[in-house]
Design an enzyme around this catalytic site. Structure first.
Site, PDB file in Angstrom:
ATOM      1  N   HIS A 348       0.876  -1.174   0.000  1.00  0.00           N
ATOM      2  CA  HIS A 348       0.000   0.000   0.000  1.00  0.00           C
ATOM      3  C   HIS A 348       0.914   1.225   0.000  1.00  0.00           C
ATOM      4  CE1 HIS A 348      -3.102  -2.785   2.044  1.00  0.00           C
ATOM      5  NE2 HIS A 348      -3.308  -2.754   0.740  1.00  0.00           N
ATOM      6  N   GLU A 351       1.620   3.578   3.022  1.00  0.00           N
ATOM      7  CA  GLU A 351       2.139   3.016   4.269  1.00  0.00           C
ATOM      8  C   GLU A 351       3.656   3.043   4.171  1.00  0.00           C
ATOM      9  OE1 GLU A 351       0.068  -0.700   4.715  1.00  0.00           O
ATOM     10  OE2 GLU A 351      -1.886   0.295   4.616  1.00  0.00           O
ATOM     11  N   HIS A 486       3.377  -3.508   6.572  1.00  0.00           N
ATOM     12  CA  HIS A 486       2.262  -2.578   6.366  1.00  0.00           C
ATOM     13  C   HIS A 486       2.299  -1.491   7.451  1.00  0.00           C
ATOM     14  CE1 HIS A 486      -0.415  -4.767   3.348  1.00  0.00           C
ATOM     15  NE2 HIS A 486       0.601  -5.588   3.528  1.00  0.00           N
ATOM     16  N   GLU A 577       2.031  -5.021  10.922  1.00  0.00           N
ATOM     17  CA  GLU A 577       1.504  -3.660  10.961  1.00  0.00           C
ATOM     18  C   GLU A 577       2.422  -2.874  11.897  1.00  0.00           C
ATOM     19  OE1 GLU A 577      -0.999  -2.442   9.259  1.00  0.00           O
ATOM     20  OE2 GLU A 577      -1.900  -4.263   8.429  1.00  0.00           O
TER      21      GLU A 577
END
Length: 766
Positions: A348, A351, A486, A577
């Site tokens: 993404h 990010e 991410h 994350e």
């Protein structure tokens, strides 16, 4: 005289800025955008401007007797208006996009206080009123996300209880701060539309007496939002030194109420930019666009040419190359027995932290290898490491132009075609599960190397070029372990990410669930933020009760890259994350590197757990490709690589391992895995079946050896005997069935005759 005294601290502050800028003339700045407001110099003035400001003590508190004066300065002319210096610098620039980026970022010379990054504590944020706890002042943070349901404790903004112009959101900076601007957003909600259209800004030293930001002789009125998500920057006409700042909404969306999310820009006396307070590693801590990323990767290869190599795996939709850095003691070549590892970042585009951490990792490993750091030397010599910093360079370039605070929550997330790359991999999960349900014997259902479905390979299939490139890369290199980096949360997820029957949230474990949980725990437990029991949750989900790891299907359903990697290749992969803030400010990068450095290294070391070996042919001693390695009680097999080497990640324990290949007799061994992160060597020697040897000899037109002829005769004899026994058993069974059938017929006939005789006797008597 009173006015002159009030201006004295501002003059001192301006002098400090000038001194710092002068000290930086011969010192490379960490970023072009903030060169004039930078405190990275190690030569510090003897006078701290926060101590010189009247009314503030050394510990940053404001005594009750302090006069509540607000100190305005004219430093904006030097700090924000960088046109002249930018023009001189941009004469050397050739790319107009770079010039536009630098011009845009010159507006944000002071960094954010940290509402979005959570550096500002909940206790520092207050409000005039709020509708309920879930819409309290602590929720008024830029880009904070709400859950699906409104009305819970974790809603998506601060919302005032009353709809009037007397409402405010207040932030205590704790220290005197040069406030330069405010960034505003509306409320994050599926069901409600709320945002502030205009607002005023007020400042104070004691939170009692407030002064409104002025635009000349009038109170400044700032333009807010026109939708809930797009961040809007409002620069103060005159940057102002104060401790407290308030956002005072004046108008709002007509069908909504007073709701907002915010970030405050301000330079504090202690150095927010100081890299020495964030990391001791001398790395290039800044956000790198495509051009700068290429330069950095090139510089690393020039510094460490013996252990690095840069190659490309394809191009993005806009033609940007997908660069990979390889780090190995023999770059460019797969070595037998040496596992392949990869980090993938930037799936993404917005990010951005993962991208910078991967670039930091390249630099760090190069420098530490040259220093002789034994941990790094061991990783480099025993592992072939591949680092892809930007899987979605098109999306990143879009987010980069806006910058860390203004790109919002979604801008740049998708590819140029609007594709979410994590949702763009083929769904192999349901192919496997559907086959299991239909199969009479589930043991015959493939549990690995599941082929890509036909619909996905068609020319008109919606498959991004970035996805195609990564899939091809995964097929070319026998990766063993990977992590997909991410941002936007603090948690590590592990497969399966897709649930059976597309259940919204359901724990869906793999056959290797125990090892995946180990992998996730290794990263989460060594990450300095995740491991902090006192940390605040990012948005609305609390992962600490799960030790900051969670099964992907139990969080949200997506047949993404992790599942594809596990089902289509040998590679185990998790998603990390990294931070609550998808695009952290440049000043946050050093501390984020320290938060993740140990995690990045220790996770790579897990590629050496379990068993490994080489599957060889007994006669030729050559490696056998595509041999199947099966571990008893683990319904997920793997295959050997081109050279016959394999790696099977396993937790400590004793395992029964069976290996077979087409044309070979299977082989079985018991392999013991210890506690240390060193693989157990389990080699296998396979013997070809006589038929396979015969096929190969005939294909070459050679003479059949006598020993093979004898083995073939013996094999045929065994087959003949076995088939004869089978035929005899079948015939005997048929004979027995006929005999039983005949006997049953006779019995039935006898019974019928008896019944007939009895009937005749009864008639005669009658």
């Amino acid at each position: 005289m009173e006015k002159s005294l009030c201006m004295l601290p501002a003059v001192l502050f301006l002098g400090l800025l000038t001194h710092s800028a002068a000290a930086l003339i011969n010192t490379p700045a960490p970023t072009k955008s903030y060169a004039l407001i930078n405190y990275t110099t190690t030569t510090r003035p003897t006078l701290n401007w926060t101590e010189a400001v009247k009314g503030e003590s050394r510990d940053g508190t404001t005594p009750a007797t302090a006069e509540p004066d607000i100190f305005t300065t004219t430093v904006r002319d030097k700090q924000l208006d960088t046109t002249d210096t930018s023009k001189e610098r941009n004469k050397k620039e050739k790319d107009p996009r770079d010039r536009k980026t630098e011009d845009d970022k010159s507006k944000l010379d002071c960094p954010p206080l940290g509402l979005e990054s959570l550096r500002v504590d909940d206790s520092q944020i207050q409000a005039s009123s709020y509708q309920r706890s879930g819409l309290g002042p602590h929720r008024g943070r830029l880009n904070i996300q709400s859950g699906i349901e409104d009305g819970d404790l974790y809603d998506g903004a601060w919302c005032a209880e009353y709809k009037d112009r007397h409402q405010w959101l207040e932030v205590d900076a704790l220290h005197l701060t040069l406030f330069t601007g405010v960034i505003l957003q509306g409320r994050n909600s599926i069901w409600s539309w709320d945002w502030v259209e205009t607002y005023k800004v007020q400042m104070s030293n004691d939170s009692v007496t407030w002064h409104t930001s002025m635009n000349g002789t009038q109170e400044a009125l700032f333009e807010g939002n026109q939708n809930p998500e797009t961040p809007v920057l409002g620069l103060l006409p005159v940057p102002t030194v104060a401790r407290f700042i308030r956002i005072n909404p004046q108008t709002w969306y007509s069908n909504g109420t007073v709701c907002l999310r915010a970030e405050i820009l301000g330079c504090q006396g202690h150095s927010i930019y100081s890299h020495e307070s964030g990391s001791k590693d001398a790395l290039d801590f800044r956000h790198h666009n495509y051009k700068e990323m290429r330069k950095l990767m090139k510089s690393v290869t020039e510094e460490c040419p013996d252990i690095t190599r840069v190659y490309t795996i394809g191009r993005s939709y806009m033609g940007l190359k997908l660069y990979v850095m390889e780090i190995s003691d023999n770059p460019g070549k797969h070595e037998i027995g040496e596992p392949e590892f990869r980090y993938v970042a930037g799936m993404h585009g917005n990010e951005a932290l993962g991208r910078e951490l991967v670039l930091n990792l390249m630099q760090y490993m190069c420098k530490e290898y040259k220093k002789g750091n034994q941990r790094i030397v061991r990783l480099v010599t025993e592992t072939r490491i591949h680092l892809l910093p930007s899987m979605n360079p098109d999306g990143y370039e879009e987010a980069y132009v806006k910058g860390s605070e203004l790109s919002g929550w979604a801008e740049g997330r998708y590819s140029f075609e609007g594709i979410d790359l994590n949702h763009n991999f083929p769904d192999l999960n349901n192919i496997m599960w559907d086959t299991e349900e239909k199969a009479a014997d589930k043991s015959k259902v493939p549990n690995h190397y599941i082929p890509i479905p036909e619909y996905y390979t068609k020319e008109d299939a919606t498959v991004a070029p970035e996805t195609r490139a990564v899939i091809s890369w995964m097929q070319d290199i026998p990766f063993v372990l990977s992590a997909n980096l991410h941002g936007g949360e603090l948690v590590v997820t592990y497969p399966f990410d897709c649930t059976r029957d597309w259940a919204p949230q359901e724990d869906t474990p793999t056959a290797d669930n125990a090892f995946f949980r180990w992998l996730a725990s290794v990263y989460a437990s060594t990450n300095l933020v995740m491991a902090n029991p006192d940390r605040r949750i990012c948005h609305y989900e609390e992962f600490q009760s799960h030790n900051n790891i969670i099964n992907g299907g139990a969080w949200h359903t997506v047949p993404g890259m992790n599942d594809f990697s596990y089902l289509h290749t040998n590679c185990f992969e998790v998603t990390v994350e990294l931070s609550c803030d998808k695009f952290p400010h440049v000043s946050e990068l050093p501390i984020e590197w320290e938060n993740n450095k140990e995690s990045l290294l220790v996770y790579m070391e897990q590629v050496h757990r379990g068993i490994k070996g080489v599957v060889r042919d007994k006669l030729t001693k050559k490696g056998i490709a595509d041999a199947i390695i099966k571990v008893e009680d683990h319904d997920h097999d793997i295959r050997s690589a081109t050279d016959g080497d394999y790696w099977r990640l396993l937790n400590p324990g004793e395992y029964k391992v069976i290996v077979w290949a087409v044309g070979y007799f299977p082989s079985m061994r018991r392999c013991n895995v210890g506690m240390e992160p060193n693989p157990t060597i389990c080699d296998f020697i396979l013997t070809k079946t006589p038929i396979q040897r015969l096929k190969e000899i005939r294909a070459k037109g050679g003479k059949i050896p006598q020993d093979l002829q004898l083995r073939l005769r013996a094999l045929r004899l065994r087959k003949l005997r076995a088939s004869t026994k089978a035929i005899n058993r079948r015939r005997e069974g048929q004979r027995m069935r006929r005999a039983r059938s005949s006997q049953a017929w006779k019995v039935n006939r006898s019974e019928q005759m008896k019944e007939t005789a009895i009937g005749c006797n009864l008639k005669v008597r009658t």
